[in-house]
Each structure stands twice: as structure tokens, then as C-alpha cells.
Design a protein around this motif. Sequence first.
Motif, PDB file in Angstrom:
ATOM      1  N   GLU A   1      10.584 -10.863  -4.790  1.00  0.00           N
ATOM      2  CA  GLU A   1      10.419 -11.932  -5.772  1.00  0.00           C
ATOM      3  C   GLU A   1       9.239 -11.690  -6.696  1.00  0.00           C
ATOM      4  OE1 GLU A   1      10.040 -15.213  -3.153  1.00  0.00           O
ATOM      5  OE2 GLU A   1      12.170 -15.231  -2.583  1.00  0.00           O
ATOM      6  N   THR A   2       8.539 -10.556  -6.541  1.00  0.00           N
ATOM      7  CA  THR A   2       7.409 -10.238  -7.413  1.00  0.00           C
ATOM      8  C   THR A   2       7.798  -9.098  -8.351  1.00  0.00           C
ATOM      9  OG1 THR A   2       6.439  -8.536  -5.983  1.00  0.00           O
ATOM     10  CG2 THR A   2       5.858 -10.836  -5.515  1.00  0.00           C
ATOM     11  N   ASP A   3       6.918  -8.819  -9.296  1.00  0.00           N
ATOM     12  CA  ASP A   3       7.169  -7.747 -10.255  1.00  0.00           C
ATOM     13  C   ASP A   3       6.499  -6.436  -9.853  1.00  0.00           C
ATOM     14  OD1 ASP A   3       8.614  -9.462 -11.889  1.00  0.00           O
ATOM     15  OD2 ASP A   3       6.823 -10.157 -12.943  1.00  0.00           O
ATOM     16  N   ILE A   4       6.001  -6.360  -8.626  1.00  0.00           N
ATOM     17  CA  ILE A   4       5.281  -5.162  -8.191  1.00  0.00           C
ATOM     18  C   ILE A   4       6.256  -4.016  -7.959  1.00  0.00           C
ATOM     19  CG2 ILE A   4       3.789  -4.182  -6.424  1.00  0.00           C
ATOM     20  CD1 ILE A   4       2.790  -6.992  -5.867  1.00  0.00           C
ATOM     21  N   ASP A   5       5.950  -2.876  -8.524  1.00  0.00           N
ATOM     22  CA  ASP A   5       6.789  -1.692  -8.370  1.00  0.00           C
ATOM     23  C   ASP A   5       5.911  -0.554  -7.857  1.00  0.00           C
ATOM     24  OD1 ASP A   5       8.807   0.146  -8.430  1.00  0.00           O
ATOM     25  OD2 ASP A   5       8.688   0.513 -10.591  1.00  0.00           O
ATOM     26  N   PHE A   6       5.922  -0.344  -6.534  1.00  0.00           N
ATOM     27  CA  PHE A   6       5.087   0.700  -5.960  1.00  0.00           C
ATOM     28  C   PHE A   6       5.679   2.064  -6.288  1.00  0.00           C
ATOM     29  CE2 PHE A   6       4.081  -2.994  -3.390  1.00  0.00           C
ATOM     30  CZ  PHE A   6       2.707  -2.902  -3.256  1.00  0.00           C
ATOM     31  N   THR A   7       4.822   3.008  -6.646  1.00  0.00           N
ATOM     32  CA  THR A   7       5.285   4.351  -6.964  1.00  0.00           C
ATOM     33  C   THR A   7       5.686   5.075  -5.681  1.00  0.00           C
ATOM     34  OG1 THR A   7       3.036   5.242  -6.823  1.00  0.00           O
ATOM     35  CG2 THR A   7       3.798   4.482  -8.975  1.00  0.00           C
ATOM     36  N   GLU A   8       6.371   6.196  -5.854  1.00  0.00           N
ATOM     37  CA  GLU A   8       6.864   6.939  -4.697  1.00  0.00           C
ATOM     38  C   GLU A   8       5.732   7.671  -3.999  1.00  0.00           C
ATOM     39  OE1 GLU A   8      10.273  10.322  -3.633  1.00  0.00           O
ATOM     40  OE2 GLU A   8      10.179   9.422  -5.642  1.00  0.00           O
ATOM     41  N   ARG A   9       5.836   7.766  -2.677  1.00  0.00           N
ATOM     42  CA  ARG A   9       4.856   8.492  -1.873  1.00  0.00           C
ATOM     43  C   ARG A   9       5.511   9.758  -1.331  1.00  0.00           C
ATOM     44  NH1 ARG A   9       1.931   5.700   3.284  1.00  0.00           N
ATOM     45  NH2 ARG A   9       1.258   4.297   1.605  1.00  0.00           N
ATOM     46  N   ASN A  10       4.918  10.910  -1.614  1.00  0.00           N
ATOM     47  CA  ASN A  10       5.450  12.194  -1.157  1.00  0.00           C
ATOM     48  C   ASN A  10       4.512  12.790  -0.109  1.00  0.00           C
ATOM     49  OD1 ASN A  10       7.681  12.648  -3.350  1.00  0.00           O
ATOM     50  ND2 ASN A  10       5.844  12.061  -4.482  1.00  0.00           N
ATOM     51  N   ILE A  11       5.050  13.112   1.045  1.00  0.00           N
ATOM     52  CA  ILE A  11       4.261  13.672   2.146  1.00  0.00           C
ATOM     53  C   ILE A  11       4.612  15.146   2.321  1.00  0.00           C
ATOM     54  CG2 ILE A  11       3.659  13.501   4.570  1.00  0.00           C
ATOM     55  CD1 ILE A  11       2.869  11.046   2.971  1.00  0.00           C
ATOM     56  N   ASP A  12       3.612  16.004   2.281  1.00  0.00           N
ATOM     57  CA  ASP A  12       3.800  17.448   2.448  1.00  0.00           C
ATOM     58  C   ASP A  12       2.892  17.913   3.585  1.00  0.00           C
ATOM     59  OD1 ASP A  12       3.936  20.176   2.339  1.00  0.00           O
ATOM     60  OD2 ASP A  12       3.750  20.307   0.160  1.00  0.00           O
TER      61      ASP A  12
END
Length: 583
Positions: A269-280
Motif C-alpha cells: 500500500e506504499t510507494d516504496i520500490d526497493f532496488t534489487e539485491r545481488n549476492i555474489d
Amino acid sequence: MADYDLVGVEVTHEDPDPLLKRSEEKESGEHLHTVQALRLEAGQPDSELRSLKKLDDESVKLLEHQVDAAYRALFEMDGKALLADEVGLGKTIEVGMILKEMHYRATDDSVLVLTPAQLAKQWQGELLEKFGLDFVCNYDDEFDGFDSHDHIIASIDTAKSDRYRETVLERDWNVLVLDEAHYVKNEETDRYDLIDALTYDYAFFLTATPIQNELTDLYNIISLLRPGLFGSRDAFHHYFVNNSQETLVNREELQDRLNRVMIRNKRAETDIDFTERNIDTRTFETTCEERQLYEAVSDYVRGAYSEDQGQKLVLMLLQKEVVSSPAALEQTIEKRLHEQSELTHADELESILDLIENIETVTKQDRLLDIVEEAREHVEMGRVIVFTQFRATQREILDRLATEGYTTHAFHGGHSSQEKEGIVANFEEEGGVLVSTDAMSEGRNLQFCNIMVNYDLPWNPMKVEQRIGRIHRIGQKREVYVFNMALENTIEEYVLDRLYHKIDLFQQTVGELSAILTRLEDSSTSFEDEIFERLVEADSEITLENDFDAMAVDLQEQQDLAEKLEEFNNGVFEGFDLGASDD
């Protein structure tokens, strides 16, 4: 009987069902006098959070749902509210706004913030950096007790301890903040008793999981915050839960009562858009010399622990240092030999020092250069944050990077607050590589960087997530890249491959990890303790592998329970309008 909000405005409510008639016994004349005097002092009706204009936009970006929650908690809920947003939506920010507003209105003469131990320093950093609110923490050297400071952040277990409990309860606090409020869900615990006995005017409880096992959890938490809102426990169950205790009845009435005290925002219900997390994760073969050193330390740790389990902390330290750097290991052993002339197995430690002398190539240092070089070629200003647990390792990394021509920055707990601010500012302006101890892992916002390296790996996934949280948080606009470094066939690789990756712990949030690790916390066995026990008790590599596989199964079961808990919470609140009403 009339209620009064934070500014003394009379609020009327319909009388509830007699069975659940609301108790007003704890509303004192002194409290009413305080809030009415506040309104006169303000000189105008309240229609906004007036302290917001004092905040630095660069320190904190306030989101609409956070501002709304802070306003409702203060002005629509009489200054007593349960903030129950889903994980990651910024409940700490909401409390920061509340405390900032109360400071602006001079109603914060004494404030007590109680948190889990591992979050106390993070709270302190967030309130200072984002809101300019200066609190002493019970882990600070200058902390002199709960009667010596007016703005205190402390672990709830410290506050309830025999040493401090009486002092905490003797004070009349203006404001109480309780983080992870589900820790007081059980009325038979010392934590519950402490909160129940505290005296305060305003209170703000935080939890993403107000129900952990059954509806009684919710009843207990809210009854601490608003005594009498749900009547007696028996009345609550009779009125809202059917005989099997599996479904709810009188949902509208429950919603009405919850809306008086609880605010719950959902991610969707919020406008928060978390970016992608890449694990190497990158594992590296050790040199022969490094392998000899690792096996010698592991053999020493197993033998010493079997003879004296009281050495557990130092033995655990040695096991962590051997995969971090020879320099960190050497420093600890030399100190141990110097301070304890009668030390058992001193010859073994001397032999380990000889093995350290034989190491010419430090594999992790070489491989770290590959990562930072990639960043220098492809990332703006080549910014990379490298985390290590040990100062000696930090110094070695900094020296190697400087020799290779990199711009470097050092960050550790020995710096003053002003120095830390300058280090972060220089890193943002100059770029390069910031090498930090875990002094950076809490309370810092570094969204201008999106690459992080775990040079050595804490055994507690909560600590790893707190590191990652410095760059992967609200306000990060780019994908985040996390590189984990580990030496093959060492405890690091077991932790990474058999525990962290098997149940995808790198993708969990702090709140989700807390739910997953609850079983270990409740049994007084930390995640790190369990890893160490399995390491020293295994009589072969096959046994060790099986033990870690079993631990992974345990964690997976705990994760499944946490997911079921989340589904149950959502089911209980299904269809509830827990936000502000339209009228």
C-alpha cells in the motif's frame, strides 16, 4: 467518561459492550493537566507536525505513510500507539518524528527507549543523525545509570536486570518507546512485568508481528499500552474468539478497538520500490601455508575447548580470525601469551605463531583487489565498502590498497562522532574504498554507494544484514551488489553454503531474520554459539557436514514457521482498515 488527546481536545467514544467496558483508571489528573498546559503553551490548534520543517531533508526523507502514522499516534491516539507496520517501512522513522515533535513542544523531559540489545546502538545513531536527538545508550562509557540521564536508550534486558530495575521503576517517565514489542507478549516474563510496572505519560510500541502464536499475544501487548481497552482476558476471548480459538467473531468491533491504538501499513500500500539485491559469493582455494595454519588453529580450539569450556569466547575469536587475516590472529595470540604466563598449551600457540611467519601470500587480499578493480572500472568513483570484524585485518587491507594506488578511507569505533561524519563525507566526495569494522554496520545511511564486500563473515546473519542495510535501504536508487569472500573448506564456507544460502538468508530483512532466529534466542543459545558448538564437537569432516545440514533444516523449519506467522497476522487483519479513516 471523556478522553483527551495529546493537546487536550476532548474526544468522545461510544460506550463499548459492557463485557468489555474500557477502563479509565490509569488516566490521572496530572496527565490531563500536562496536555492541557501544552495546548495553552502552543497557542493554536494542532493541525500539523510543526517540527517537520526543522528537519534536514538530506538527513531523512520522510514518506507519506510515516508522516501520517506519526500524526495519528500523537493527535488521534492520545500519545499511546502500537506502530505495527510491516517490516522495512520505517517504524523507527515514525518514532523519530514523534519524539522530534514532542521535543519541539517540550513534552520530552524524560524519555526511555527500550530495545533488543543488538539494536540499541542503531537506535541511538538513527535518532541523532536523522533527527538531531541526543540519547545516551546503556552501552556508552558515559552511561551512569537510569537516574542520571533524561534521554536514555537501553536494552530491555538491562533495564529489567537486578542492578537497574528498581531505579528504572522509581522514575516517572514522560515517554516510553518499546521496540520489538512482541518480546513482551508473555505476561509471565520479567520483561512483561517491567513494562507493566513502569510509570509514563505517553508510550509508543513497535512490532511488525503483533501476533506471534495466538490472539492472546495481541491482547497482552495492547493491554500494557491501553489497559482496559479489551476488558479482561476472559472477556476478550469470549467476545472475539470462538471456542476452537481458530477463527474470529465480532470482527468489526475488534477493528474499531484496534483502530484506537494500532497503526499498520503494508508494503503493497506504499510507494516504496526497493532496488534489487545481488549476492555474489566467492570462495577461494587456500595456499598450503594458509591451510596448515587453519588446521593448526582448529585443532588447538577443539582441544582447548574440550578441557576448559570457559575459554569459549577467546577460542571462538581465534577461529574467526584465522579466516580473516594472519595479522588479526597473530595479535590475539601474542596478547594471550603475554598476559597469561602459565597458559596451558602455550607451546601450541607458539607453533601457530611460527606458521603465521611462513605465510607470504594472503589469498583474500589478492582476490579483494579483483573486486575493487572491477568497481573502479565500472562504478562511479569506484566506491566500494569493505567490512571486516577486526582492526588488524582492516590495517592490512588499507596498506595493501594504498600500495596499489587506491583512494582509501578507514572507519572504526575509535573515531569520534565528528571524525566519523568527516570520513563518510570524504568517501562520498572522493570515492575509492572505505574499509570499515562493524562500527559502521549500524545507524549509517550510505545509499550513495551500492557495492559492499564482506571480507570476513559474521556468523550471525543479523549482523550481515545490518551491514548490507547501510546501502540497501529506502533511498537507494541503484541495484545493490554484495560480495562475500570465503576460504574453501573452512568454517566460513560451511556457514555460507550450508546455512546462509540454503535458506536464502541474504534476502531476508532484519525483522524477518529476527523471527527466524527466535527459537535460538528463546533457548538462550545464539546463532554463533550453535555454529561454534557444532564445529568443536564434530569428530570428522563428514560429521561436521551432517551437523550443518541438520542446522540448516532447523533454520528452514523456523523460516517456515515465521512465514506461517506472517500469514496468520495478515489473516487476522484481513479486511481491516488500519489506516486513517476517510471522514
